[in-house]
Design an enzyme around this catalytic site. Structure first.
Site, mmCIF file in Angstrom:
data_model
loop_
_atom_site.group_PDB
_atom_site.id
_atom_site.type_symbol
_atom_site.label_atom_id
_atom_site.label_comp_id
_atom_site.label_asym_id
_atom_site.label_seq_id
_atom_site.Cartn_x
_atom_site.Cartn_y
_atom_site.Cartn_z
ATOM 1 C CB ALA A 165 39.431 -2.308 29.897
ATOM 2 C CB ALA A 166 35.432 1.840 30.217
ATOM 3 C CB SER A 167 32.826 0.812 34.478
ATOM 4 O OG SER A 167 32.116 1.771 33.720
ATOM 5 C CB ALA A 198 32.305 -1.418 26.713
ATOM 6 C CG ASP A 209 32.216 9.595 31.279
ATOM 7 O OD1 ASP A 209 32.787 10.069 32.281
ATOM 8 O OD2 ASP A 209 32.227 8.388 31.005
#
Length: 520
Positions: free
Chosen positions: A153-155, A157, A305
């Site tokens: 899990a990312a910021s 999505a 990124d």
């Protein structure tokens, strides 16, 4: 001063509300008073802490430095908690700050780095809602199986593993449902608060961070844009057999859902994983450096990124070769030709320790009289090391400590510098810091091979540019010959380094020494 800070902070809520309302950004359904109030309260508390905790202590004393470090830690922890609670854009901005190792005090970067592992997760109902709204079908209609526990899990999505009806295993990237609605409002709120903080601390110059978020966040929230970037970079580096980019399945993708070929591996900073799986750490570091040198200097299309969760490594069972898997293609920086050429020539000058050209190209990139500071920020080396030649010696522990202490001392100048340089430079600096973090974890930082790869790419890029500007066949042939000779010299030097470090090389050197002594 503290009273003024509290007065300004107390007025910020009203000012923010009026400003947001006037710009038609206020939507009580997803941007409530609690969310705004929480942000304002945290900002006020951090500001008040800095104003009062250091007020009566002599500047530069041992006590002052100790207290300042404690304030940094408290403030960083408050900021981390705010990012975790507000989620979305706040976590994205916090992650960006956590990557700026040589631009922020260590207390901040160390605390905020954990945000990469503390991103929020959408609920099962939210996942099903996004799939239904964007793809027009239920999950059970699209997939034979779907793992509701996300792989990561990312910021913005999270990613799930699933199997399509035809048996293909895929990775399903699903955007958090409220992020798109909140992102523009979050950025605006952060902008207002930074303006208020700047009124209290005139040296505080972080508006560039807001400008970058305004430009890049809409692109990162469009997953179709990310899919196109993935295909572009896969085609651009199709000759790099070590690079793998997941294939995109367009028929089941939208702006909030992206279906990709499923690929797995260990994170690129996991040295223990590589050792367990017989992967050469130096080869991975070398190939990663080669990939990014090509992106930056030759193609001007840069994946910005490369944190460890977005770069995986895996050994192919069939060939035995180690692959680098590049994920998350939402954020790329496209470098203009003039910027790319100046940046190439700057790095050539830095590698050769040619201070006149370092000054010339630093100025051309917007550094002005702060070119020594700029050279240190770009290389993450001390000015002494830059003058000596950054390829002459690796970073020592004492140099690392010197850099960190100087970062705190020169923070106003650094923030001013970041406001002066082209916007393209900001994401490159973030990318450089992330790559250095990986090298540090793998213990391969500042190896000679990385500088050789950079030199090759700079020579090729500058030669290609010069040929494109020349109308004379003779001049073009001259440029090509100079390029070939320069690349040959690098290859010869690389061979020398290999021989010097190999058993065969040591044997040859010992034989030559014996022969030399026998002659005399």
């Amino acid at each position: 001063m503290a009273g003024r800070a509290l007065k300004l902070a107390s007025l910020t809520a009203a000012a923010s509300g009026i400003y947001l309302y006037g710009n038609k950004f206020l939507d009580p359904s997803d941007f409530g008073v609690v969310r705004v109030g929480r942000t304002i309260a945290t900002t006020a508390l951090i500001t008040y802490d800095y104003l009062t905790s250091l007020r009566s202590v002599p500047y530069g004393s041992e006590e002052y430095n100790f207290l300042k470090s404690q304030v940094h830690l408290r403030s960083a922890e408050r900021l981390r908690k705010l990012c975790c609670v507000n989620r979305g854009t706040f976590i994205k901005v916090g992650q960006h700050l956590g990557a700026l190792d040589y631009l922020l005090p260590e207390e901040y970067t160390r605390t905020l780095k954990v945000l990469h592992n503390q991103a929020p997760q959408s609920t099962r109902q939210e996942i099903e809602q996004v799939i239904r709204e964007d793809l027009g079908k239920e999950i059970k209609e699209l997939f034979v199986s779907f793992e509701y526990t996300p792989l990561g899990a990312a910021s913005l999505a999270q990613v799930h593993k699933a199997v399509l009806q035809d048996g293909r295993t895929v990775a399903v990237k699903i955007q958090h449902p409220k992020v798109q609605a909140q992102s523009s409002k979050d950025i605006l709120l952060i902008e207002v608060l930074l303006l208020v903080v700047k009124q209290i601390f005139p040296d505080f110059e972080f508006m560039w961070l807001v400008e970058e978020a305004k430009k890049n966040l809409p692109l990162e929230l469009d997953f179709l844009h990310e899919g196109r970037n993935a295909e572009k970079v896969a085609d651009m580096f199709k000759n790099f057999d070590f690079l793998k980019v997941p294939r995109i399945y367009w028929e089941l993708s939208s702006s909030r859902v992206l279906l990709m070929e499923f690929m797995e591996g260990g994170q690129v900073n996991d040295r223990a994983y590589m050792e367990r799986n017989g992967i050469d750490v130096n080869e991975i570091s070398r190939n990663l450096g080669k990939l990014y040198s090509e992106m930056i200097f030759v193609n001007g299309f840069v994946h910005c990124d490369p944190h460890p969760g977005n770069v995986l490594v895996k050994k192919c069972p069939a060939s035995g070769k180690a692959h680098i898997i590049l994920l998350d293609h939402g954020l790329y920086q496209v470098l203009s030709e003039s910027f790319r050429m100046d940046y190439c020539r700057l790095w050539q000058a830095l590698i050769k320790a040619d201070m006149k050209r370092v000054q010339k190209y630093s100025r051309r990139l917007g550094a002005g009289d702060m070119y020594p500071l700029f050279a240190c920020v770009v290389t993450a080396r001390s000015w002494e090391a830059v003058n000596r030649g950054i390829d002459k010696s690796p970073v020592s522990a004492s140099e690392d400590m010197e850099i960190r202490s100087n970062t705190a001392a020169y923070l106003p100048q650094i923030t001013q510098l970041l406001n002066n340089v082209p916007r393209q430079m900001l994401l490159l600096l973030k990318t450089n810091d992330l790559l250095r973090g990986i090298e540090l974890a793998l213990n391969t930082r500042a190896s000679a091979s990385s500088f050789l790869n950079m030199s090759r790419c700079c020579i090729r890029a500058v030669s290609r540019y010069q040929r494109s500007k020349s109308h004379s066949l003779y001049r073009k042939a001259q440029i090509s010959l100079t390029e070939a000779l320069s690349l040959w010299q690098i290859s010869l030097y690389e061979l020398f380094l290999w021989l010097k470090g190999s058993q065969l090389g040591n044997w040859v050197i010992a034989l030559l020494r014996r022969r030399h002594h026998s002659m005399y």
